[in-house]
Enzyme design. Structure first.
Site, PDB file in Angstrom:
ATOM      1  N   SER A 158      -2.880   6.682  -0.058  1.00  0.00           N
ATOM      2  CA  SER A 158      -2.091   6.138   1.045  1.00  0.00           C
ATOM      3  C   SER A 158      -0.827   5.506   0.488  1.00  0.00           C
ATOM      4  O   SER A 158      -0.785   5.084  -0.677  1.00  0.00           O
ATOM      5  CB  SER A 158      -2.901   5.080   1.795  1.00  0.00           C
ATOM      6  OG  SER A 158      -2.088   4.327   2.670  1.00  0.00           O
ATOM      7  N   TYR A 184      -7.135  -3.139  -0.061  1.00  0.00           N
ATOM      8  CA  TYR A 184      -6.908  -1.749   0.334  1.00  0.00           C
ATOM      9  C   TYR A 184      -5.903  -1.092  -0.609  1.00  0.00           C
ATOM     10  O   TYR A 184      -6.121   0.015  -1.111  1.00  0.00           O
ATOM     11  CB  TYR A 184      -6.393  -1.703   1.767  1.00  0.00           C
ATOM     12  CG  TYR A 184      -6.080  -0.306   2.270  1.00  0.00           C
ATOM     13  CD1 TYR A 184      -7.101   0.622   2.474  1.00  0.00           C
ATOM     14  CD2 TYR A 184      -4.773   0.082   2.543  1.00  0.00           C
ATOM     15  CE1 TYR A 184      -6.820   1.906   2.936  1.00  0.00           C
ATOM     16  CE2 TYR A 184      -4.487   1.359   3.007  1.00  0.00           C
ATOM     17  CZ  TYR A 184      -5.506   2.258   3.199  1.00  0.00           C
ATOM     18  OH  TYR A 184      -5.228   3.528   3.652  1.00  0.00           O
TER      19      TYR A 184
END
Length: 309
Positions: A158, A184
């Site tokens: 990501s 994350y």
């Protein structure tokens, strides 16, 4: 090193990327294939004639997806097997039960910005799910991948990797105050570093790995953020799940990627390396620390120790 460019881009769908590709006789595993991008990734691969295994936590949901894919593609070679990436025993059982060669491993499953949670082994949940579980799975399936001679691993990362490098001295937030987005980001950086080191270690076995940013898509991944993700992505940059799966499918199927590994793609094209956020358009770019070979070796060694402990 020249960046790899393709005919596809932001709006391309997984079906468009896979059009004309024949993977008959080849076998693929897609983790997290019971929802979101995993469904469309599995559907596109099934559409090429590949035998596709949906590796999922929710077997009922997985069976529903497999039934739908059989209907929409006409491919009956769909299987559903249990896999919980946070449970080392589940990962080991999946790998041990695999029989025969494996041609494509799509490490798609993930969690985003979850509340502070730790597995029974004390691993921070996002690092455990997004990286360590997939790392252990790839290690367990190495021989099956090597049996092919030209296997590919797809690591779904990501642009969130730009939020944090891997903090090697504190991956589990034992000392740092927990922040769901830093956790994350760290896990997504790990996804890229895995692709770098897997390619270096396993290229002689014919195994290559690449990482990607699928784009901003509303899926179950955003369940911890009220379905909004970061909440900062403008509407014109949002994708459908079919578009979001396109880059994964490209890395799994494109002849242009034959023998290519250790790279990072956005919108079906390799994206530039950057040293600061904002150097390239939003959601593009890969942080230099995420491609750093020394970081990749250090992460691999750390991951081996954690998984073996």
């Amino acid at each position: 090193m020249e960046l790899i460019k393709t005919q596809f881009g932001f709006s391309s769908t997984a079906a468009e990327v896979a059009a004309g590709i024949d993977l008959s006789g080849r076998r693929a595993v897609v983790t997290g294939a019971a929802s979101g991008l995993g469904i469309e990734t599995a559907r596109a691969l099934a559409g090429t004639g590949a035998e596709v295994t949906l590796a999922v936590r929710d077997l009922e949901a997985g069976e529903r997806v497999a039934k739908d894919i059989r209907v929409t593609t006409g491919n009956t070679a769909l299987h559903v097997l249990p896999l919980d990436l946070t449970d080392p025993a589940s990962v080991a059982e999946f790998a041990a039960a695999w029989d025969g060669p494996l041609h494509l491993l799509v490490n798609n499953a993930g969690v985003m910005a979850s509340p502070e949670t730790y597995t029974p082994r004390g691993w921070e949940l996002q690092f455990a799910t997004n990286h360590l579980g997939h790392f252990a799975l790839a290690i367990g399936l190495h021989d099956a991948l090597a049996a092919d001679g030209s296997a590919r691993i797809v690591s779904v990362s990501s642009s969130g990797h730009q939020l944090s490098p891997v903090i090697f001295d504190d991956v589990n937030f034992a000392f740092r105050a927990y922040d769901p987005w830093l956790a994350y980001g760290q896990s997504k950086t790990a996804n890229v570093l895995f692709a770098v080191e897997a390619t270096r270690r396993w290229a002689a076995d014919g195994i290559t790995a690449n990482a990607l940013m699928p784009g901003a898509i509303f899926t179950n991944l955003q369940r911890h953020t009220d379905g909004r993700g970061s909440g900062s992505t403008p509407s014109e940059l949002m994708k459908t799940p079919e578009q979001g799966a396109a880059t994964s499918v490209l890395l799994a199927t494109s002849p242009q990627l034959e023998g290519v590994g250790g790279r990072y793609f956005v919108d079906c094209n390799e994206t530039p390396t950057i040293d600061r956020r904002g150097e390239v358009p939003r959601l593009h770019g890969v942080a230099r620390y995420a491609l750093d070979p020394a970081n990749a070796v250090r992460l691999w060694d750390l991951s081996e120790r954690l998984v073996a402990a």
